[in-house]
Design an enzyme around this catalytic site. Structure first.
Site: not given
Lengths: 554, 554
Positions: B47, B49, B72, B162, B194, B232, B367, B389
């Site tokens: 539940g 979000d 970014h 990234d 990254d 995006s 990546h 990352h």
């Protein structure tokens, strides 16, 4: 109703879905059944342990069902037997290892002594009145796997089962392409073939090449080696054992299904571990680490299986040691990727090394790629073709492959579970649909959880629940206790005291309004309480918990 | 406490986890923050979000926080801003498109006018007291993506953001390797890079090669082309637009984020669609199908996004047409594979064609692969290295890569979220841990759902719940109404009437026993009711629903 000269092929499960494989083949008053598997619940099936096929169609014709014929011993082909045999006790036919695994299951369900199991060898033919069922050796990621040719008076239906074509299987038992070729020559009415990898170009590599990689990895390992794989992948386990012995390692098994199936396989001679090379898991501390290989369950990252327990330090007998090398010799089944990653991350955090498919060739699929499928289509060159096993996207690509090989689209049938394909010597057509479905197993309950229960679980999972209780004296139309509100899975109550108090006030007002208007029908009161509460909570929180209004009457 | 001559790097999120990227860099009484992203809830977070970082650490030093610097515009780097800026209103710096997307979000949350946004260009340097923040162009799957070099009195910290290295990006704006190289020459104290694809050998292919494949596919399409991709991914969208125009197709957008971001990108000149070539989705019926390209959301199979709505015929404006060609120009994010497959299967069932990554090269990662990482390490040749990352497994492989390039293990720091890395010119060490965590956003609630609520939701999801209500007259120690039992998500009540009646009987007996013994403390009564019920239900069903005993007193 049924054309005298036709045979009907009815997938009761497994078409356009993964698992739950079961197909009925019907000729006059004879029905034979191929496989009887489970499916694993998808993520929407909250709390469901297993999914088994609905066999109402067979139960309606119980006298006609002559037997269940098993292609191989994987869960999605045999797993539903303990449940189905309780409803439909018919003879079961399969090769030794397949039946060995089945026996284990039937024993767990306490019904083994009531069941009739017939062991067959690849090459055997079982005669059932007008139908002959022929078992033909294939290669797959479990020993004793077979194609099944169903010889009916109308023609031969050739069912590949799950298969790949491995020219160098670890046990030397190659697929009986000769027999398949001669069946093709004699004429096959319909081919039903495994579509799992119909999207993949080229040819699977041989199981043996995995063995080479594993041997190389083991020979470089400095500490214990812990390999997670599927318990039923006996060829893989044999290779891990062989590589271990070659490197002076003792082998032990961990995980219930691993212990069970390896035991069965050893008893049947399908898995060979020379004496002195297998030890009990309790004995591993008696040997230096570099002399130990542990073969475990949990290759899918299942949180309760051995590998995850080792990683998260909850295994009762195996602790992580500094120079351990972990090998995950399996592919993630779709949906399991995150679970596996969690285990890999945890192992790396503990400072040990982990090798998996993304890094080295430590697994190969047991299902034929496109070039292997082309060979089977070419050898069998059937009149009709029905792709089986796989999601719809795989069936669709298998159809494309058959068309590229020159098959006429009108001779290809992509069925959905429950559709009836009627074949005669002159034509084939989808002639109807029978009742099928998914039956959910949850704990001890079989079928007592269905869509309404699952829908409630879904809502409960999303936003939790809220119970409102009030006691009303009917004579005086007055509230004498409550309203009380209890929530679970909705909000932190302490931090939301104000919200809950407001909610109580709203219920009280709504009840007062109703009672003043002499509305005392419980269902109306409840509906009004629920509605006002839903509106209030959604406005305040944008959540929709399940609301249970309860009125006690005194 | 803080070494006068040291700079502290504190990942407040994003280390050893996917998403929720946010890092604090602290020098004396100055703190700058890099990125401010969300994570998506995993399947155990029923539940929920969104997940945002817990920024208690920053709030405790609110006067010192000088700004948030964005690499970014992806959700895992900017998505938490609307929530965080409400608690910590500091200036935000980013390139045009990044801020364009941020503005959209802040507007939705009605806080845009309260926020201070500063637009920068790649190459710009922002001076904050003792720290200079330099934006350096990189290449990624969104325009305006940057590395950030943080010039501190102790030395330069180079954060890649990234990135991949694309020598032929669609907009011609190549990564500023020259500047990175000269930074390396001047001396970099620490590299933060990254790690997402640190497990992958070789080099990513260029975005341009995807464009070629798409152009070829579009030129062969006979009907409409519907392409799902990330909203995006402007370079991808530009290439779909260009290929469409080349083939005489009009372009339209479907899906909220697709419409929003493409609008922003067009306004900023990051996406170029010559007039007359873009149409509204309502106009598609004015053109022949072979002149239409629809670019949609839903590339992850999200059930509420445009692509799934089209597939399952619930899209308000777009219906499937016979010769449609669907292209899924994206990779499944781990965990989404099954959702995507469901959409693909449904599209094939409807008889249209679908192209996806498994079949053709219609997507490439944003990546860097190993060879690209090696280049950056070599150009930057930092004193210290911190992989960022990615899951822990990716960090670990990035560490291995750095070691293979000759870096000393003692100069490499694999941090967990919250750990503090203290760097001076003479040494680097992990010097402590600060409070961090995950804050759950559920509906309008931020932080009002936590582990206890989630645990309840999990149990509710598994086995549902059962409420037992009874009204007791305290004076007479007697039950005057009930016990009543209400269940949700437990069993089909109709088919389990007997079970429920037995359960009532058990509660009644237990209560009678307690009341006879003059046990009237509610908490004892409740605990006893609950315990007897749990035992009974588990024995009968092997399920453990949440049991809510409620006693009303009159």
């Amino acid at each position: 109703m049924i054309n005298e000269n036709s045979v009907r092929v009815i997938p009761l499960g497994g078409l356009g879905e993964i698992g739950k494989n079961i197909t009925a083949i019907e000729y006059k008053d004879e029905i034979i059944v191929i496989d009887c598997g489970i499916a694993f619940p998808d993520e929407e099936m909250y709390g469901v342990d297993l999914v088994i096929p609905d066999i109402t169609y067979l139960l309606d014709k119980v006298e006609n069902v002559k037997g269940i014929f098993l292609t191989h011993g994987h869960e999605d082909h045999i797993g539903a037997l303990p449940y189905i045999l309780k409803q439909l006790n018919v003879p079961v036919y399969g090769t030794r290892l397949t039946l060995g695994i089945v026996k284990n299951k039937l024993e767990e369900h306490n019904i083994l002594s009531d069941c009739e199991l017939h062991s067959v060898e690849p090459g055997d033919i079982v005669q059932i009145e007008n139908i002959k069922i022929e078992f033909i050796r294939n290669t797959h990621s479990i020993p004793g796997s077979c194609c099944i040719a169903i010889h009916t008076p109308v023609g031969v239906i050739f069912h590949t089962g799950d298969f790949k074509i491995d020219y160098t299987p670890t046990d030397g038992a190659v697929m009986d392409l000769e027999r398949i070729s001669s069946l093709g020559k004699e004429g096959v009415l319909m081919l039903m073939a495994d579509s799992t990898n119909a999207e993949r170009r080229g040819h699977t590599i041989s199981e043996k090449s995995i063995g080479k990689t594993l041997t190389k990895i083991l020979s470089n390992a400095k500490g214990r080696v812990i390999v997670a794989t599927f318990a039923s992948n006996i060829p893989r386990i044999q290779q891990i054992v062989d590589a271990s012995i070659k490197n002076g390692r003792k082998v032990t098994f961990s995980g219930r299904s691993m212990e069970n199936i390896s035991q069965v396989a050893m008893e049947l001679g399908e898995l060979n571990i020379p004496e002195g090379h297998i030890i009990n898991v309790d004995e591993i501390s008696n040997y230096p680490n570099e002399q130990i290989t542990i073969i475990t369950t949990g290759s899918q990252g299942e949180p309760m299986a051995a590998l995850a327990r080792i990683a998260f330090s909850t295994h009762r007998k195996i602790r992580i040691e500094p120079k351990d090398l972990y090998i995950i010799s399996a592919s993630p089944i779709p949906g399991n990727g995150k679970m596996i990653s969690r285990v890999i991350n945890q192992l790396f955090r503990k400072g040990v090394d982990v090798i998996y498919e993304d890094l080295e060739e430590v697994h190969v699929s047991g299902h034929a790629y496109q070039e292997e499928l082309k060979l089977i289509h070419t050898l069998v060159h059937p009149k009709y073709f029905m792709p089986v096993h796989g999601e719809y996207r795989h069936l669709k690509h298998h159809v494309d492959l058959a068309k590229k090989l020159g098959m006429n689209e009108s001779n290809i049938f992509t069925l959905e579970t429950g559709q009836v394909l009627e074949l005669s010597d002159s034509e084939a057509k989808i002639s109807g649909k029978v009742h099928t479905g998914a039956v959910f197993v949850d704990g001890l309950g079989v079928g007592d959880v269905g869509n309404v229960v699952l829908r409630d679980r879904k809502y409960l999972a999303q936003d939790g629940m809220l119970t409102i209780v009030v006691t009303i004296e009917k004579e005086s139309y007055s509230i004498i206790a409550g309203p009380d509100i209890i929530t679970r899975g909705f909000v932190y109550v302490k931090e939301s005291e104000e919200l809950i108090n407001e909610a109580k006030e709203i219920v009280r007002k709504e009840l007062d309004r109703c009672l003043e208007n002499k509305i005392v029908e419980w269902y109306v009161l409840k509906a009004n309480m629920k509605k006002s509460m839903e509106r209030f909570l959604y406005e305040k929180t944008k959540r929709r918990p399940i609301i249970l209004p309860i009125i006690m009457e005194v």
